[in-house]
Design an enzyme around this catalytic site. Structure first.
Site, PDB file in Angstrom:
ATOM      1  N   LEU A 357       0.833  -1.209   0.000  1.00  0.00           N
ATOM      2  CA  LEU A 357       0.000   0.000   0.000  1.00  0.00           C
ATOM      3  C   LEU A 357       0.858   1.246   0.000  1.00  0.00           C
ATOM      4  O   LEU A 357       0.501   2.268  -0.560  1.00  0.00           O
ATOM      5  CB  LEU A 357      -0.896   0.022   1.239  1.00  0.00           C
ATOM      6  CG  LEU A 357      -2.029  -0.993   1.280  1.00  0.00           C
ATOM      7  CD1 LEU A 357      -2.686  -0.968   2.639  1.00  0.00           C
ATOM      8  CD2 LEU A 357      -3.052  -0.669   0.193  1.00  0.00           C
ATOM      9  N   ASP A 476       3.991  12.402  15.099  1.00  0.00           N
ATOM     10  CA  ASP A 476       4.212  12.461  13.652  1.00  0.00           C
ATOM     11  C   ASP A 476       2.913  12.771  12.903  1.00  0.00           C
ATOM     12  O   ASP A 476       2.528  12.077  11.975  1.00  0.00           O
ATOM     13  CB  ASP A 476       4.822  11.151  13.163  1.00  0.00           C
ATOM     14  CG  ASP A 476       5.616  11.340  11.874  1.00  0.00           C
ATOM     15  OD1 ASP A 476       5.861  12.506  11.483  1.00  0.00           O
ATOM     16  OD2 ASP A 476       5.976  10.323  11.251  1.00  0.00           O
TER      17      ASP A 476
END
Ligand SMILES: *[C@@H]1O[C@H](CO)[C@@H](O)[C@H](O)[C@H]1NC(C)=O
Ligand SMILES: *[C@@H]1O[C@H](CO)[C@@H](O)[C@H](O)[C@H]1NC(C)=O
Length: 673
Positions: A357, A476
């Site tokens: 992916l 993040d």
């Protein structure tokens, strides 16, 4: 009485004169049905068995065996008394029992030679008759009929199963594949020299016709009418007066037991034919063949079995290795969150490239379908080499598996292997947000969708910071970590993963995790991630979604020196044209108030001072319109590259309705589980 004495005298005379005659007769003609009392001189490994069988060679490698009639025989004499001094006739029965079926060698040669000393001869393809320097010399004076079971191109051999006439060397004058003429069938029939079956060979030379005939047949049938070889040859040019007759045989790397069963020779007329029934049997020939084939069969079966076991074992080990996991006692309690590697391997079709992916900072992500439940998953392979801290990290992962929010990507569980950690998440069919923002992919996100995504991610981050039982700092936040579900809701992924690096590294060294452009200035200084540094990243994210630009664009269109998004938005804001910063792809299709709000909160969150930034709760209140955004001071410093001095003496002239924000660090570690 006188008559009696005369006749006695005559008898004695006759008797005495007959003695040398009988000897001479014996030397020129003999027949051996077996060699028990034969007058043979043996050399090499040749031997005579107790039953009279002459064995020229056994299956020892590179050996020769020579057997010659003890007495020389007169050939090629000029004395007129012997009219046919070159003619001879002989026949013998031989057997070659190969060491292995179809791999027999080397050969037998019936030989007429001036010497029976073959000390210097080489075995193998020299048949124990010649060596490389003597081969082919006319001074050899040797005639040989070779039964050659090896093909030697050097000597122009026609195959590895032939009969040849050799004069002084091994390059045959004439040769033919081993066949015999069947009188009954009227045609040639093939024979195999190394079949292990006895064969009968007749050799006849007629001095008058100068014709050498060589005739072969299997034993038990009469001499064929047609010879195998019939060659014109003048033996007077080859043979000397005194010659020895006999056999020579050799082995090479190919070996056979080579036997002579019987031999008949006549120098002065046709040789008597051997009586096959009187010949000694070849020792345990049948048994030996059966035994050897049995041995070969059993060893083949044994080898096959061993191969199967080894292959099976290897397959088992490889399979074990393929699906090998790391599992320790302390993981017992995380049982339900633990996935088996085998299942993950199956789910992702063996981590096939087509199932990939994406590839993030922490590792590759694969799509998969769990075989048991048909549930779609995303598997992230994170490489890690530190054993240290793994226990804590896994505990956290499991703890985070308990985090449940509609704007977080659900962590389902994990799997651990050597050097690798696999994290299993809910599958997000629409992939990550950055693809929608930067690739001209359809559907393009309209403002309504963008605003909903921003709000959703804010809600997810608020949940991590304040609404769950413990404080979780994401570390993040960025567009590529925001995934879109079926309804294009934004969901924050990868939370807490950054911590994996903390555990692995020396706490003394600051190791900044995150992405340039989203990193708060204090992070690069102190290296400690807090909710405030998350807010900073979220600010960058908001601007990103509203402007359709990355936080730092190195080669922005029309901006050759690159673009720092915060600087550019704040510049637009300073000149009262903040809407100039909006994504041109939206073509002004947005709610102006919402766009202004998002851009301003984005700047607000990007404040250089951590404590000047709003908390995620405040961000939510502002987005929902529960609180009105105060005017930002015009001299505020925004972004990671803002000079912090200017903002240092600047305390916060604006306060929100709720308490001013406090920066918190993760509390999972501190509070334990
Ligand atoms: C072959 O014969 C030689 C001499 O008789 C003997 O030393 C050797 O052991 C034999 N080899 C085999 C394999 O029978
Ligand atoms: C070859 O055989 C001959 C005798 O036939 C002998 O004199 C000579 O030395 C042999 N040469 C080699 C290389 O063995």
């Amino acid at each position: 009485m006188a008559t009696f004495l005369r006749s006695l005298h005559f008898l004695i005379l006759l008797y005495v004169s007959n003695i040398p005659l009988a000897f001479a007769q014996d030397e020129n003609q003999f027949i051996y049905d077996g060699f028990k009392q034969a007058k043979l001189q043996l050399d090499g490994i040749a031997a005579i068995h107790g039953n009279g069988l002459l064995q020229l060679t056994n299956i020892s490698y590179r050996q020769r065996g020579n057997a010659f009639y003890q007495f020389p025989i007169k050939f090629n004499t000029t004395s007129s008394s012997l009219a046919s001094s070159l003619s001879f006739s002989t026949n013998f029965v031989f057997v070659m029992v190969p060491q292995m079926q179809n791999f027999g060698g080397h050969g037998i040669a019936f030989t007429i030679s001036p010497t029976r000393d073959f000390t210097y001869a080489t075995p193998s393809h020299y048949l124990g008759l010649f060596n490389s320097s003597s081969n082919g010399l006319t001074t050899n004076h040797i005639l040989a009929i070779e039964l050659d079971a090896a093909e030697n191109p050097e000597f122009g051999d026609i195959d590895k199963n032939h009969v040849g006439i050799d004069v002084n060397g091994l390059k045959s004058v004439e040769s033919a594949p081993t066949t015999y003429f069947s009188n009954e069938e009227g045609k040639n029939i093939s024979l195999e020299l190394t079949s292990g079956n006895p064969m009968h060979l007749w050799i006849d030379y007629d001095e008058a016709e100068k014709l050498l005939n060589v005739t072969l047949a299997p034993t038990g049938i009469p001499k064929p009418n047609r010879p195998l070889l019939s060659t014109s040859i003048d033996l007077s040019q080859i043979l000397l007066e005194s010659m020895y007759v006999g056999f020579s045989a050799s082995t090479g790397t190919l070996t056979s037991d080579q036997y002579i069963l019987g031999w008949s020779f006549n120098k002065s007329g046709p040789a008597q034919s051997l009586e096959i029934s009187r010949l000694p049997p070849v020792p345990q020939q049948r048994e030996r063949k059966e035994k050897s084939s049995l041995v070969i069969m059993t060893s083949l079966i044994a080898v096959a079995l061993v191969l199967i076991i080894v292959a099976g074992g290897a397959a088992y080990i490889l399979r074990r290795k393929k699906y090998e996991e790391l599992r320790e006692d302390w993981e017992e309690e995380h049982g339900p969150h633990r996935f088996s590697y085998k299942n993950l391997h199956k789910a992702t079709k063996g981590f096939k490239h087509t199932e990939l992916l994406g590839e993030g900072g922490f590792g590759k992500v694969y799509r998969g379908i769990l075989p048991s439940s048909n549930v779609q998953i995303a598997v992230k392979r994170v490489s890690h080499n530190s054993k240290q801290g793994m226990k804590e990290f896994v505990a956290e992962i499991v703890t985070m598996g308990r985090l449940r929010h509609r704007n977080l990507v659900q962590l389902l569980g994990y799997c651990r292997r050597r050097g690798e950690l696999l994290l299993v998440y809910d599958y997000m069919p629409n992939g990550s947000l950055d693809k929608f923002l930067y690739r001209n992919e359809n559907p393009k996100l309209n403002w309504f969708q963008r605003f909903r995504i921003i709000r959703g991610v804010a809600a997810g981050l608020l949940y991590l910071h304040e609404e769950w039982e413990q404080v979780v700092v994401h570390r993040d936040v960025k567009a590529s970590n925001v995934l879109l579900d079926v309804e294009l809701n934004g969901r924050l992924g990868d939370f807490g993963l950054a911590r994996l690096y903390d555990h692995g590294t020396n706490p003394e060294t600051t190791h900044v995790v995150g992405t340039v452009g989203y990193l708060a200035p204090e992070l690069t200084r102190a290296g400690r991630a807090t909710t405030c540094s998350d807010v900073f990243a979220f600010g960058a994210f908001m601007l990103e979604v509203a402007c359709g630009r990355r936080p730092i664009e190195l080669q922005a269109q029309g901006l050759p020196e690159g673009l720092i998004l915060v600087d550019w938005v704040s510049e637009c804001w300073r000149r009262d044209a903040i809407l100039d910063a909006s994504d041109p792809r939206l073509e002004s299709n947005f709610v102006v108030e919402e766009m202004e709000l998002v851009l301003k909160i984005g700047l607000f969150c990007s404040h250089a001072m951590p404590t000047a930034r709003p908390s995620m709760r405040q961000v939510m209140q502002l987005l929902d319109g529960d609180v009105v955004l105060p005017e930002l001071p015009r001299d505020s410093a925004f972004g990671a590259f803002a000079s912090s001095e200017s903002s240092d003496f600047m305390s916060f002239p604006f306060t929100l309705a709720s308490a001013p924000s406090m920066c918190s660090t993760d509390s999972i570690l501190k509070s334990g589980r």
